[in-house]
Design an enzyme around this catalytic site. Structure first.
Site, PDB file in Angstrom:
ATOM      1  N   TYR A 172       0.852  -1.192   0.000  1.00 17.93           N
ATOM      2  CA  TYR A 172       0.000   0.000   0.000  1.00 17.93           C
ATOM      3  C   TYR A 172       0.883   1.236   0.000  1.00 17.93           C
ATOM      4  CZ  TYR A 172      -3.542   3.379   1.539  1.00 17.93           C
ATOM      5  OH  TYR A 172      -4.393   4.453   1.635  1.00 17.93           O
ATOM      6  N   ASP A 229       9.225   2.800   0.127  1.00 19.94           N
ATOM      7  CA  ASP A 229       8.142   3.433   0.876  1.00 19.94           C
ATOM      8  C   ASP A 229       8.324   3.041   2.340  1.00 19.94           C
ATOM      9  OD1 ASP A 229       5.885   4.151   2.202  1.00 19.94           O
ATOM     10  OD2 ASP A 229       4.470   3.340   0.729  1.00 19.94           O
ATOM     11  N   LYS A 262       3.648   8.656   9.130  1.00 21.67           N
ATOM     12  CA  LYS A 262       3.458   8.009  10.438  1.00 21.67           C
ATOM     13  C   LYS A 262       4.426   8.538  11.513  1.00 21.67           C
ATOM     14  CE  LYS A 262       0.640   4.481   8.516  1.00 21.67           C
ATOM     15  NZ  LYS A 262       0.707   3.846   7.214  1.00 21.67           N
TER      16      LYS A 262
HETATM   17  C1  LIG Z   1       0.106   4.373   5.859  1.00 24.47           C
HETATM   18  C2  LIG Z   1       0.894   4.148   4.643  1.00 24.47           C
HETATM   19  C3  LIG Z   1       0.836   5.009   3.537  1.00 24.47           C
HETATM   20  C4  LIG Z   1      -0.170   6.135   3.451  1.00 24.47           C
HETATM   21  O1  LIG Z   1       0.056   7.109   4.412  1.00 24.47           O
HETATM   22  P1  LIG Z   1      -1.181   8.099   4.796  1.00 24.47           P
HETATM   23  O2  LIG Z   1      -0.553   9.031   5.777  1.00 24.47           O
HETATM   24  O3  LIG Z   1      -2.238   7.219   5.365  1.00 24.47           O
HETATM   25  O4  LIG Z   1      -1.601   8.771   3.553  1.00 24.47           O
HETATM   26  C5  LIG Z   1       1.691   4.795   2.493  1.00 24.47           C
HETATM   27  N1  LIG Z   1       2.568   3.796   2.507  1.00 24.47           N
HETATM   28  C6  LIG Z   1       2.662   2.931   3.550  1.00 24.47           C
HETATM   29  C7  LIG Z   1       3.670   1.849   3.516  1.00 24.47           C
HETATM   30  C8  LIG Z   1       1.811   3.074   4.638  1.00 24.47           C
HETATM   31  O5  LIG Z   1       1.874   2.182   5.643  1.00 24.47           O
END
Ligand SMILES: *Cc1c(COP(=O)(O)O)cnc(C)c1O
Length: 428
Positions: A144, A239, A267
């Site tokens: 994601y 990511d 995060k």
């Molecule tokens: C949470 C998450 C996102 C998205 O971040 P948001 O602040 O919710 O937009 C993207 N990549 C990873 C790996 C994530 O865990």
């Protein structure tokens, strides 16, 4: 436990907010029942609107690695608020947090702050395309990267076929530039590259995935990706929105000694306020406006409250030499306890863990990618989730999520959690 007030609040919320929530997974759709409304949190605990208390394993989906209402972060936000909450001009604080983040993470010279992980990944892809002058990207099924169009692409049929959008509203034009690969399968990636010569701008990957449960990268997989990218003039995007400042100060790059070309954050970096960031070496970052042609902007980007919270968070992590070892030990303790309890109860299970990310899959087979993650017994997970909730243990309401361990957890909390798992497992 009684949830009268939560249930009432949910009825009210559904009238004015789609599904009653501002982010879908909060709605408990995967596990059934109505979501619990949280009133406050401190350290390792959540308190809901009915006064029930829980040991929290969601931790705002990652940010609260040092526990809720962590004093230095709370104080930084309060102090900064007195000085004005947003100016739309540069502030000294932005340079301070940028320099601190760059000092903690290997292989980045410059960083830009945005407001979410979604924005960070979306901007990283634009930058990669602008830098390489190529259009296509490879992403992995089950990874994601936020909800921007390019990433909402489902598994296609064959390795070299185009992805199809898995949300209405994503155009087929966008979808055709996103190629889908299987995590932990280097051959699959090689085939995609061979089938799309000189067309791929970037490979984006959660280096340790946490959005299909926690998945452990196979030996050689990440280094193999690095090699394929270098050989084919493709940028490797890590990511690290989930893993950054969680698995090590320098994230997965540090943990496995591997260099990405662009890294995205979210995060933890915001300490619980809305912050994302993307970073790379200067050669790449200098392509961004106003220095270069790739446009990217934000009215509230680098917001002083958010930067104050993020700075206090990163500083605390940076100065705590024992943090990651403690998190490792606490999570390993939890892992062993859960494994024992599920084994005693004769429940098929696989537990995946890297550092303070851990997930329990109700399947005896190894879980190494999206396909194997999807095979878990979801009916059993639902019972497990609701059973734990009744015992005051709050895990994420989906089998596809990792548990996030916070340093605020004590060994008494972990023992209480393991006892609850034992009790619930015996009833399944
Ligand atoms: C949470 C998450 C996102 C998205 O971040 P948001 O602040 O919710 O937009 C993207 N990549 C990873 C790996 C994530 O865990």
């Amino acid at each position: 436990m009684l949830y009268q007030r939560s249930s009432q609040l949910f009825v009210e919320a559904e009238k004015v907010i789609p599904g009653g929530v501002n982010s879908p997974v909060r709605a408990f759709k995967a596990v059934g029942g109505t979501p619990i409304f949280i009133k406050s949190a401190k350290g390792a605990y959540l308190t809901d609107e009915d006064g029930n208390r829980y040991i929290d394993y969601i931790n705002s989906w990652g940010p609260m690695i040092l526990g809720h209402a962590y004093e230095p972060v709370v104080k930084a936000i309060i102090d900064r608020t007195q000085l004005g909450t947003s100016f739309g001009t540069p502030t000294a604080l932005e340079t301070e947090i940028a320099a601190l983040a760059i000092s903690m993470v290997p292989n980045i010279d410059k960083i830009r702050f945005v407001n979410s992980g979604t924005e960070a990944c979306m901007s990283a892809i634009r930058l990669a395309r602008g830098f390489t002058k190529k259009d296509k990207i490879i992403k992995f099924a089950g990874c994601y990267h936020g909800h921007s169009d390019s990433f909402l692409i489902q598994a296609g049929s064959g390795a070299s076929t185009f992805g199809t959008p898995n949300s209405p509203g994503v155009t087929s034009g966008t979808a055709k530039d996103t190629l889908l690969a299987c995590y932990n399968d280097l051959n699959n990636v090689s085939e995609l590259i061979a089938a799309n010569p000189n067309e791929i701008a970037a490979i984006i990957v959660e280096p340790v995935p946490g959005n299909m449960g926690c998945i452990v990268p196979k030996a050689g997989f990440l280094h193999g990706l690095r090699k394929l990218c270098t050989e084919n003039n493709i940028l490797l995007i890590f990511d690290e929105v989930m893993t950054g400042f969680r698995l090590a100060k320098g994230g997965v790059q540090e943990l496995y000694n591997i260099q990405a070309d662009i890294v995205t954050f979210g995060k933890v970096i915001g300490g619980g306020l809305p912050v994302g960031a993307f970073a790379a070496r200067a050669e790449i970052m200098n392509h961004l406006a106003p220095l270069g042609p790739v446009y990217q902007a934000g009215t509230l980007s680098g917001n002083p409250l958010a930067m104050a919270a993020g700075y206090a968070m990163l500083k605390a992590i940076n100065e705590d030499a024992g943090l990651f070892q403690r998190l490792e030990e606490k999570t390993a303790y939890l892992e062993n306890g859960i494994r024992e309890a599920l084994t005693e109860a004769n429940l098929d299970h696989t537990i995946n863990r890297v550092g303070s990310m851990i997930s329990v899959h109700f399947d005896a087979e190894q879980v190494t990618d999206f396909q194997s993650a999807a095979k878990g017994d979801n009916a059993r997970f639902k019972q497990f989730f609701h059973g734990l909730l009744q015992e005051g243990i709050y895990i994420a309401p989906s089998a596809y999520e990792t548990w996030f361990i916070t340093d605020a957890l004590t060994y008494e909390d972990l023992d209480a959690t393991i006892a609850a798992v034992r009790k619930v497992a015996a009833s399944l």
